[in-house]
Design a protein around this motif. Structure first.
Motif, PDB file in Angstrom:
ATOM      1  N   PHE A 184      -3.070   9.038  -4.497  1.00  0.00           N
ATOM      2  CA  PHE A 184      -2.067   9.334  -5.512  1.00  0.00           C
ATOM      3  C   PHE A 184      -2.720   9.792  -6.815  1.00  0.00           C
ATOM      4  O   PHE A 184      -2.273  10.750  -7.443  1.00  0.00           O
ATOM      5  N   GLY A 185      -3.787   9.105  -7.205  1.00  0.00           N
ATOM      6  CA  GLY A 185      -4.450   9.461  -8.461  1.00  0.00           C
ATOM      7  C   GLY A 185      -4.975  10.881  -8.439  1.00  0.00           C
ATOM      8  O   GLY A 185      -4.793  11.642  -9.399  1.00  0.00           O
ATOM      9  N   LEU A 186      -5.606  11.279  -7.336  1.00  0.00           N
ATOM     10  CA  LEU A 186      -6.141  12.635  -7.221  1.00  0.00           C
ATOM     11  C   LEU A 186      -5.020  13.665  -7.197  1.00  0.00           C
ATOM     12  O   LEU A 186      -5.093  14.715  -7.849  1.00  0.00           O
ATOM     13  N   SER A 187      -3.953  13.360  -6.460  1.00  0.00           N
ATOM     14  CA  SER A 187      -2.815  14.285  -6.376  1.00  0.00           C
ATOM     15  C   SER A 187      -2.153  14.453  -7.742  1.00  0.00           C
ATOM     16  O   SER A 187      -1.797  15.568  -8.142  1.00  0.00           O
ATOM     17  N   MET A 188      -1.985  13.338  -8.453  1.00  0.00           N
ATOM     18  CA  MET A 188      -1.382  13.410  -9.782  1.00  0.00           C
ATOM     19  C   MET A 188      -2.264  14.198 -10.742  1.00  0.00           C
ATOM     20  O   MET A 188      -1.767  14.965 -11.577  1.00  0.00           O
ATOM     21  N   LYS A 246       0.840  -1.186   0.000  1.00  0.00           N
ATOM     22  CA  LYS A 246       0.000   0.000   0.000  1.00  0.00           C
ATOM     23  C   LYS A 246       0.882   1.247   0.000  1.00  0.00           C
ATOM     24  O   LYS A 246       1.979   1.257   0.552  1.00  0.00           O
ATOM     25  N   GLN A 247       0.357   2.306  -0.604  1.00  0.00           N
ATOM     26  CA  GLN A 247       1.063   3.569  -0.608  1.00  0.00           C
ATOM     27  C   GLN A 247       1.023   4.192   0.786  1.00  0.00           C
ATOM     28  O   GLN A 247       0.024   4.082   1.493  1.00  0.00           O
ATOM     29  N   VAL A 248       2.116   4.843   1.159  1.00  0.00           N
ATOM     30  CA  VAL A 248       2.168   5.496   2.473  1.00  0.00           C
ATOM     31  C   VAL A 248       1.156   6.628   2.538  1.00  0.00           C
ATOM     32  O   VAL A 248       0.442   6.799   3.514  1.00  0.00           O
ATOM     33  N   LEU A 249       1.096   7.395   1.453  1.00  0.00           N
ATOM     34  CA  LEU A 249       0.140   8.494   1.393  1.00  0.00           C
ATOM     35  C   LEU A 249      -0.978   8.132   0.412  1.00  0.00           C
ATOM     36  O   LEU A 249      -0.711   7.811  -0.740  1.00  0.00           O
ATOM     37  N   PRO A 250      -2.211   8.167   0.850  1.00  0.00           N
ATOM     38  CA  PRO A 250      -3.324   7.814  -0.055  1.00  0.00           C
ATOM     39  C   PRO A 250      -3.622   8.936  -1.038  1.00  0.00           C
ATOM     40  O   PRO A 250      -3.171  10.061  -0.883  1.00  0.00           O
TER      41      PRO A 250
END
Length: 278
Positions: free
Chosen positions: A14-18, A8-12
């Motif tokens: 990723f898609g929205l942030s990208m 799992k990614q440490v910070l959730p």
């Protein structure tokens, strides 16, 4: 099982942030640059070629690239020296000098240009000494280099300084214990570690100098074919409502800057990779 052991990614999110990142970069950088090239494309191939190869434009290209390169090179040397002094020595006024390095960032470029012109003009505080020996600084390419050196210095200092701070003294002590002299210590231990940072500072200072306008326009004298820089020529085209011509000249400088920065960053990556392997 693949889903069970999927890391799992440490910070959730990723898609929205990208998504936000791409939208922001598109609005701030990519779309304006695309519009620049679209505006330049309104010219025919012959008109575009005639515009960007005009003798006055070519002279401004040469002057801008030459003075920017020399100024960035000077900053690479003396900026590294200043970073070294700020990191390795404690002295009275250390914090004042450290803060003064950032003044070109905070000072409006037009104010810097007026101040430099006042100082280096033939009747200025420093300029009159040069005038006494028959040397002119203001309204010459030398004056442009001084202005570009002034605005580019912080890029090198702030690029090299953190690397020097993180440099492990144990390597220097070990080399010294094995009989290495100070020159060998610098070129064998210290310089390879800070060279990528010097390249970064050089690239940033060079790129900044290519597009500098405010601090140069006063001290250059703006004489066509002699002291006219590319940004001033672009402004002149815009004042003449020749937007396509201005976009054509700007697009050539943009492509040149991109290629140069790409090569420098590639060289920096290769140098860093080689240093890590060794």
């Amino acid at each position: 099982m693949a889903k069970k052991f999927k890391q799992k990614q440490v910070l959730p999110g990723f898609g929205l942030s990208m998504g936000y990142t791409l939208i922001y970069l598109s609005l701030i950088i990519l779309i304006p640059l695309a519009v620049l090239f679209l505006k330049a494309s309104t010219l025919s191939i012959k008109e575009f070629w005639d515009t960007v190869t005009d003798a006055r434009v070519v002279a401004s290209y040469k002057l801008t690239i030459y003075t920017s390169f020399i100024a960035a090179l000077i900053n690479a040397v003396f900026g590294t020296l200043i970073a070294w002094v700020l990191v390795r020595y404690e002295f009275i006024g250390h914090r004042i000098i450290d803060a003064a390095v950032d003044l070109p960032f905070a000072l409006p470029t037009a104010v810097a240009g007026i101040a430099l012109t006042t100082i280096y003009a033939p009747n200025g505080w420093i300029g009159h000494y040069f005038a006494a020996i028959g040397m002119k600084v203001a309204y010459t390419p030398l004056g442009i280099m001084i202005a570009l050196t002034f605005i580019g210095l912080p890029f090198v200092v702030r690029s090299v300084q953190p690397i020097l701070l993180d440099l492990d003294y144990q390597y220097e002590e070990a080399a010294a214990s094995l009989g290495a002299n100070p020159i060998q210590l610098f070129f064998k231990i210290i310089f390879p570690a800070i060279f990528p940072a010097i390249l970064t500072g050089f690239a940033l200072a060079f790129a900044r100098a290519l597009g500098e306008y405010g601090s140069v326009v006063f001290i250059s004298g703006n004489m066509p074919m002699k002291t006219e820089i590319v940004p001033l020529l672009i402004i002149t085209k815009l004042e003449q409502f020749n937007y396509a011509g201005a976009a054509a000249i700007a697009s050539v400088m943009l492509v040149f800057s991109f290629i140069l920065l790409f090569l420098i960053n590639f060289w920096q990556w290769k140098t860093t990779k080689k240093h890590r392997l060794t």
